[in-house]
Design an enzyme around this catalytic site. Structure first.
Site, PDB file in Angstrom:
ATOM      1  N   ARG A  80       0.843  -1.193   0.000  1.00  0.00           N
ATOM      2  CA  ARG A  80       0.000   0.000   0.000  1.00  0.00           C
ATOM      3  C   ARG A  80       0.879   1.244   0.000  1.00  0.00           C
ATOM      4  O   ARG A  80       1.842   1.337   0.772  1.00  0.00           O
ATOM      5  CB  ARG A  80      -0.897   0.043   1.245  1.00  0.00           C
ATOM      6  CG  ARG A  80      -1.871  -1.117   1.385  1.00  0.00           C
ATOM      7  CD  ARG A  80      -3.001  -1.031   0.374  1.00  0.00           C
ATOM      8  NE  ARG A  80      -4.017  -2.039   0.619  1.00  0.00           N
ATOM      9  CZ  ARG A  80      -3.968  -3.295   0.162  1.00  0.00           C
ATOM     10  NH1 ARG A  80      -2.915  -3.668  -0.557  1.00  0.00           N
ATOM     11  NH2 ARG A  80      -4.937  -4.143   0.410  1.00  0.00           N
TER      12      ARG A  80
ATOM     13  N   HIS B 117       1.819  -0.804 -10.427  1.00  0.00           N
ATOM     14  CA  HIS B 117       0.798  -1.602  -9.747  1.00  0.00           C
ATOM     15  C   HIS B 117       0.475  -2.863 -10.552  1.00  0.00           C
ATOM     16  O   HIS B 117      -0.686  -3.143 -10.880  1.00  0.00           O
ATOM     17  CB  HIS B 117      -0.459  -0.781  -9.500  1.00  0.00           C
ATOM     18  CG  HIS B 117      -1.202  -1.232  -8.276  1.00  0.00           C
ATOM     19  ND1 HIS B 117      -1.839  -0.358  -7.429  1.00  0.00           N
ATOM     20  CD2 HIS B 117      -1.413  -2.479  -7.739  1.00  0.00           C
ATOM     21  CE1 HIS B 117      -2.406  -1.033  -6.442  1.00  0.00           C
ATOM     22  NE2 HIS B 117      -2.155  -2.318  -6.610  1.00  0.00           N
TER      23      HIS B 117
ATOM     24  N   GLU C 177      -2.224   7.286  -8.444  1.00  0.00           N
ATOM     25  CA  GLU C 177      -1.740   6.452  -9.533  1.00  0.00           C
ATOM     26  C   GLU C 177      -2.363   6.927 -10.837  1.00  0.00           C
ATOM     27  O   GLU C 177      -3.587   7.011 -10.922  1.00  0.00           O
ATOM     28  CB  GLU C 177      -2.097   4.983  -9.286  1.00  0.00           C
ATOM     29  CG  GLU C 177      -1.333   4.379  -8.116  1.00  0.00           C
ATOM     30  CD  GLU C 177      -1.576   2.895  -7.945  1.00  0.00           C
ATOM     31  OE1 GLU C 177      -2.477   2.353  -8.633  1.00  0.00           O
ATOM     32  OE2 GLU C 177      -0.865   2.256  -7.155  1.00  0.00           O
TER      33      GLU C 177
END
Length: 312
Positions: free
Chosen positions: A235, A282, A264
């Site tokens: 995270r 990610h 993001e």
């Protein structure tokens, strides 16, 4: 026909065949703009009228839940639910379902890849060769080092097994102390701070803290051995970006590798641009195997929840 919202980026950009189970059951699928996290405005536009939601890691606000007038269940294509307003969902009687353990191998393998990329300076070497140079940068080995894990669920345990086979010692913190099956030296830490103080390489595999404060702050970074490496495939909220940047600049941190950012994609000129940072977008669970498994379980969970009542 009842509608199901499908928002994970891996599913909206290239819908896999597993989603066909929903259409075969009589549901209409609703997608956001493909390949990116939907924001609040887009979710507010899409969620009204949907009875089910196959959700990713996009933040879901109480406003979005309030707009979900017919929603009965949210099925995550992973395990994390800290992007969801759980109290509000519980108050509304909306079920939250998780696809447990489906991306653990993919995330663990990326963690190992990032670890090696930092220790062997692979991105800098690759960039130099492509620029016509011949950089020969001295690296470091996993063998003989102490790898510290914060969080020992399926991902953390898989990482521990791999680095143990590679010859590393392992120290770990997890309040639940799950059983381990590793070959090398292993020790439980009394608290997370001991992991930072003892390890050469610290890797994070835990949810965000309940109060939202960073787990990795200036104090914990100050306890790390000089030149240590930090890996984050968990995270973005776990780290204090300013403190990490300062530790990188001072050499306290020899490198930081991360698969997660907030926001993001990260803003230009941010931590991702630092020369001692190795960044990925990610992609921890973005393998063919993980996507297929997570989608299949998430779809099955959603169908079980929705089809307990007749489909219109």
């Amino acid at each position: 026909m009842e509608r199901v919202l499908v928002t994970p980026r891996s599913l909206s950009e290239n819908p896999p065949p597993e989603l066909g189970l929903l259409t075969e059951a009589g549901f209409e699928l609703v997608f956001p703009a493909p390949g990116r996290l939907p924001g609040e405005a887009e979710l507010l536009d899409l969620v009204p009228g949907c009875v089910g939601w196959l959700a990713g890691v996009e933040p879901v606000s109480p406003r979005v839940v309030a707009a979900a007038d017919r929603l009965r269940a949210i099925s995550r294509n992973g395990t994390g639910v800290d992007n969801l307003p759980l109290q509000e969902l519980e108050r509304r009687g909306i079920r939250v379902l998780r696809a447990e353990g489906t991306n653990s191998v993919g995330v663990a393998e990326l963690t190992i890849g990032l670890m090696l990329a930092v220790l062997r300076q692979i991105p800098a070497t690759d960039a130099g060769i492509k620029a016509g140079q011949w950089p020969r940068l001295r690296g470091a080995e996993v063998a003989g080092r102490t790898v510290g894990l914060v969080g020992c669920g399926a991902i953390g345990r898989h990482v521990a097994r791999v680095v143990s086979i590679m010859g590393a010692d392992v120290i770990a913190y997890d309040p639940f102390r799950p059983p381990f099956d590793i070959t090398g030296p292993f020790a439980w830490a009394a608290d997370a701070g001991d992991v930072f103080a003892c390890a050469n390489i610290v890797t994070l595999h835990c949810p965000a803290t309940p109060d939202g404060r960073p787990l990795v702050d200036a104090e914990r970074l100050g306890r790390m051995r000089r030149g240590s490496v930090l890996i984050n495939t968990a995270r973005a909220a776990l780290i204090d970006e300013d403190a990490v940047r300062t530790a990188l600049d001072s050499g306290r941190l020899g490198g930081y590798a991360t698969d997660v950012f907030d926001p993001e994609p990260p803003l230009p000129g941010g931590l991702a641009a630092h020369p001692r940072v190795v960044a990925t977008s990610h992609i921890g669970g973005l393998t063919s195997e993980s996507v297929a498994k997570a989608t299949r379980i998430a779809v099955t969970n959603l169908l079980q929840a929705l089809c307990a009542e007749p489909v219109a």
